[in-house]
Write a protein that holds these residues in place. Structure first.
Motif, PDB file in Angstrom:
ATOM      1  N   ALA A   1      -1.810   9.636  -6.901  1.00 58.75           N
ATOM      2  CA  ALA A   1      -1.469   9.121  -6.010  1.00 58.75           C
ATOM      3  C   ALA A   1      -2.278   7.691  -5.348  1.00 58.75           C
ATOM      4  N   VAL A   2      -2.906   7.651  -5.738  1.00 59.93           N
ATOM      5  CA  VAL A   2      -3.937   6.126  -5.564  1.00 59.93           C
ATOM      6  C   VAL A   2      -3.212   5.329  -6.517  1.00 59.93           C
ATOM      7  N   ASN A   3      -2.384   5.633  -7.408  1.00 60.07           N
ATOM      8  CA  ASN A   3      -1.314   4.491  -8.723  1.00 60.07           C
ATOM      9  C   ASN A   3      -0.088   4.458  -7.831  1.00 60.07           C
ATOM     10  N   ALA A   4       0.363   5.493  -7.026  1.00 61.65           N
ATOM     11  CA  ALA A   4       1.802   5.476  -6.435  1.00 61.65           C
ATOM     12  C   ALA A   4       1.583   4.359  -4.851  1.00 61.65           C
ATOM     13  N   VAL A   5       0.366   4.390  -4.896  1.00 60.72           N
ATOM     14  CA  VAL A   5       0.142   3.619  -3.136  1.00 60.72           C
ATOM     15  C   VAL A   5       0.553   2.346  -4.180  1.00 60.72           C
ATOM     16  N   ILE A   6      -0.798   2.280  -5.097  1.00 61.23           N
ATOM     17  CA  ILE A   6      -0.661   0.737  -5.867  1.00 61.23           C
ATOM     18  C   ILE A   6       0.809  -0.007  -6.158  1.00 61.23           C
ATOM     19  N   LEU A   7       1.684   1.392  -7.079  1.00 58.20           N
ATOM     20  CA  LEU A   7       2.786   1.289  -7.471  1.00 58.20           C
ATOM     21  C   LEU A   7       3.906   0.168  -6.424  1.00 58.20           C
TER      22      LEU A   7
ATOM     23  N   GLY B   1      -9.130  15.540   2.858  1.00 52.23           N
ATOM     24  CA  GLY B   1      -8.227  14.758   3.704  1.00 52.23           C
ATOM     25  C   GLY B   1      -7.922  13.978   2.302  1.00 52.23           C
ATOM     26  N   ALA B   2      -6.954  13.126   2.683  1.00 53.68           N
ATOM     27  CA  ALA B   2      -6.508  11.767   1.981  1.00 53.68           C
ATOM     28  C   ALA B   2      -6.584  10.134   2.477  1.00 53.68           C
ATOM     29  N   ARG B   3      -6.697  10.044   2.947  1.00 48.03           N
ATOM     30  CA  ARG B   3      -7.429   8.507   3.871  1.00 48.03           C
ATOM     31  C   ARG B   3      -7.665   7.775   2.746  1.00 48.03           C
ATOM     32  N   HIS B   4      -9.460   8.285   1.502  1.00 43.48           N
ATOM     33  CA  HIS B   4      -9.287   8.008   0.313  1.00 43.48           C
ATOM     34  C   HIS B   4      -8.683   7.473  -0.880  1.00 43.48           C
ATOM     35  N   HIS B   5      -7.066   7.771  -0.543  1.00 41.02           N
ATOM     36  CA  HIS B   5      -5.844   7.407  -1.054  1.00 41.02           C
ATOM     37  C   HIS B   5      -5.968   5.876  -1.048  1.00 41.02           C
ATOM     38  N   LYS B   6      -5.670   5.669   0.086  1.00 40.08           N
ATOM     39  CA  LYS B   6      -5.198   4.332   0.364  1.00 40.08           C
ATOM     40  C   LYS B   6      -6.199   3.303   0.619  1.00 40.08           C
ATOM     41  N   LEU B   7      -7.575   3.597   0.494  1.00 43.31           N
ATOM     42  CA  LEU B   7      -8.977   3.244   0.368  1.00 43.31           C
ATOM     43  C   LEU B   7      -8.850   2.944  -0.962  1.00 43.31           C
ATOM     44  N   ALA B   8      -8.849   4.029  -1.784  1.00 39.29           N
ATOM     45  CA  ALA B   8      -9.082   3.509  -3.061  1.00 39.29           C
ATOM     46  C   ALA B   8      -8.041   2.492  -3.675  1.00 39.29           C
ATOM     47  N   ALA B   9      -6.912   2.155  -3.262  1.00 42.30           N
ATOM     48  CA  ALA B   9      -5.631   1.116  -4.141  1.00 42.30           C
ATOM     49  C   ALA B   9      -6.319   0.339  -3.351  1.00 42.30           C
ATOM     50  N   ALA B  10      -7.210  -0.124  -2.055  1.00 45.59           N
ATOM     51  CA  ALA B  10      -7.866  -1.024  -1.727  1.00 45.59           C
ATOM     52  C   ALA B  10      -8.465  -1.900  -2.265  1.00 45.59           C
ATOM     53  N   VAL B  11      -9.310  -0.927  -2.109  1.00 45.09           N
ATOM     54  CA  VAL B  11     -10.425  -1.219  -3.230  1.00 45.09           C
ATOM     55  C   VAL B  11     -10.015  -1.791  -4.747  1.00 45.09           C
ATOM     56  N   GLU B  12      -8.939  -1.314  -5.668  1.00 45.02           N
ATOM     57  CA  GLU B  12      -8.581  -1.730  -6.865  1.00 45.02           C
ATOM     58  C   GLU B  12      -7.765  -2.743  -6.611  1.00 45.02           C
TER      59      GLU B  12
ATOM     60  N   GLU C   1      -4.057  -5.042   4.398  1.00 50.39           N
ATOM     61  CA  GLU C   1      -3.577  -4.215   5.370  1.00 50.39           C
ATOM     62  C   GLU C   1      -3.957  -2.687   5.622  1.00 50.39           C
ATOM     63  N   LEU C   2      -4.090  -2.125   3.644  1.00 51.05           N
ATOM     64  CA  LEU C   2      -4.016  -0.878   3.747  1.00 51.05           C
ATOM     65  C   LEU C   2      -5.788  -0.661   4.597  1.00 51.05           C
ATOM     66  N   MET C   3      -6.141  -1.325   4.663  1.00 57.87           N
ATOM     67  CA  MET C   3      -8.032  -0.603   5.471  1.00 57.87           C
ATOM     68  C   MET C   3      -7.391  -0.397   6.779  1.00 57.87           C
ATOM     69  N   THR C   4      -7.013  -1.795   7.292  1.00 53.20           N
ATOM     70  CA  THR C   4      -6.265  -1.463   8.787  1.00 53.20           C
ATOM     71  C   THR C   4      -5.298  -0.727   8.769  1.00 53.20           C
ATOM     72  N   GLU C   5      -4.300   0.107   8.001  1.00 57.06           N
ATOM     73  CA  GLU C   5      -3.677   1.016   8.409  1.00 57.06           C
ATOM     74  C   GLU C   5      -4.675   2.435   8.369  1.00 57.06           C
ATOM     75  N   ASP C   6      -5.776   2.617   7.478  1.00 53.60           N
ATOM     76  CA  ASP C   6      -6.206   3.375   7.676  1.00 53.60           C
ATOM     77  C   ASP C   6      -7.286   3.476   9.376  1.00 53.60           C
TER      78      ASP C   6
ATOM     79  N   ALA D   1     -18.053   8.875   1.482  1.00 51.60           N
ATOM     80  CA  ALA D   1     -18.879   9.576   3.008  1.00 51.60           C
ATOM     81  C   ALA D   1     -18.691   8.900   4.105  1.00 51.60           C
ATOM     82  N   VAL D   2     -18.154   7.804   4.482  1.00 51.08           N
ATOM     83  CA  VAL D   2     -17.810   7.166   6.062  1.00 51.08           C
ATOM     84  C   VAL D   2     -16.168   8.132   6.258  1.00 51.08           C
ATOM     85  N   VAL D   3     -15.092   8.402   4.826  1.00 53.25           N
ATOM     86  CA  VAL D   3     -14.300   8.789   5.699  1.00 53.25           C
ATOM     87  C   VAL D   3     -14.904   9.931   5.894  1.00 53.25           C
ATOM     88  N   ALA D   4     -15.422  10.928   4.738  1.00 51.65           N
ATOM     89  CA  ALA D   4     -16.164  12.540   5.459  1.00 51.65           C
ATOM     90  C   ALA D   4     -16.484  12.486   6.461  1.00 51.65           C
TER      91      ALA D   4
END
Length: 336
Positions: A28-34, A75-86, A133-138, A195-198
């Protein structure tokens, strides 16, 4: 109360448990990155893709996924945030290669060599923008604060390293401060946001922050040891890059501190940029070997890895904790 400490694995540690733990989420993260690296300007995805698809471990986004798994997030919020980290990490690499004049990254020509410095810097800026952008979308101000603060600290660490370059009297304390900022800050932020998203408490957030921070220091220490201990085929960059750039890393700090007056004169000339030939590099490696500076650096790394493992001992034992513990041991044992 005495915390449980995960023991060092008897076999050689690998990233395999971490890869298995985060495989589904990383899809899921790689899909966001792409998706988010695309642009109507063709050069942007070409240049970004050159590095993003270049075989990196993706350890930082995996830490976000693993941390979320460790605290039971569903949940799934962390997928976009992990992409933001990358994206943050990739942007810093692009900028670093321009600053350092690097020719190799992950075993192939660095983006700045292929596309030029101006394009590389600008695409790095683009990726930073995508990350925000990904952070603000969260929508979480807390997440935004953690990741934006980490981005500022990384920049400060890079500037601090630049000012320490060719400064032979750089101390171990300052060196650790530099890598704590330029490397460990993003490891800490990536781990914490799980831990924050949880919506965990401060204790859990801090434990994951401590894990990532100590892991990041261990990881960078080993990177710096590898520069004097492996060939370019293993580590994906030219052996001796740090030496020729006059970077005061821990192996050099140890060798300089333990050397004779004559050996110190060599280091003073080398770090000042007056002794940078292949023969000079060979002498530097010999001196580092003479004083076991690589092993001493790895020993420091083992200390920080143990602290990382201890930090997550507050969580119940299970696949996530075991995978994260082994990732810390892998960071120290790796040769690339």
């Amino acid at each position: 109360m005495t915390a449980d400490v995960v023991p060092l694995p008897r076999r050689r540690p690998t990233l395999d448990p971490m890869l298995a733990l985060t495989a589904h989420g990383m899809n899921a993260v790689n899909a966001v990155i792409l998706e988010r690296m695309q642009s109507d300007i063709p050069l942007i995805p070409r240049l970004a893709g050159h590095l993003i698809s270049g075989g990196g471990k993706r350890l930082r986004p995996m830490l976000t996924l693993a941390g979320a798994d460790l605290v039971g997030y569903q949940g799934a919020r962390h997928h976009k945030l992990a992409a933001a980290v990358e994206f943050i990490h990739t942007a810093t690499l692009l900028h670093d290669d321009v600053v350092d004049g690097s020719e190799l990254r992950r075993g192939k020509a660095a983006a700045n060599i292929i596309f030029g410095n101006p394009a590389t810097v600008l695409v790095g800026d683009f990726l930073f923008s995508r990350a925000f952008e990904l952070m603000t979308e969260d929508g979480s101000l807390k997440v935004l604060k953690i990741l934006s603060s980490a981005s500022a600290i990384i920049a400060e660490g890079e500037v601090s390293q630049l000012t320490a370059q060719r400064q032979i009297e750089t101390s171990e304390e300052r060196y650790l401060q530099i890598i704590g900022a330029k490397t460990a800050a993003l490891f800490a932020a990536a781990s914490r946001i799980g831990a924050v998203v949880a919506e965990c408490g401060e204790r859990e957030e801090q434990a994951l922050d401590d894990y990532g921070r100590n892991l990041g220091v261990a990881f960078q220490l080993v990177d710096d040891a590898i520069d004097y201990d492996s060939d370019a085929a293993e580590m994906g960059k030219d052996r001796g890059d740090d030496f020729r750039e006059g970077k005061m890393t821990l192996p050099v700090i140890f060798a300089y501190a333990r050397g004779t007056p004559e050996e110190r004169k060599f280091w003073q000339a080398a770090i000042a940029g007056h002794r940078t030939s292949d023969d000079d590099l060979a002498e530097a490696i010999a001196l580092i070997g003479k004083y076991d500076a690589v092993e001493a650096t790895r020993e420091r790394a083992r200390h920080f890895a143990a602290r990382a493992v201890d930090a997550i001992s507050i969580f119940p034992d299970g696949k996530a904790r075991a995978a994260m513990a082994e990732a810390a041991h892998f960071a120290v044992a790796r040769g690339y």
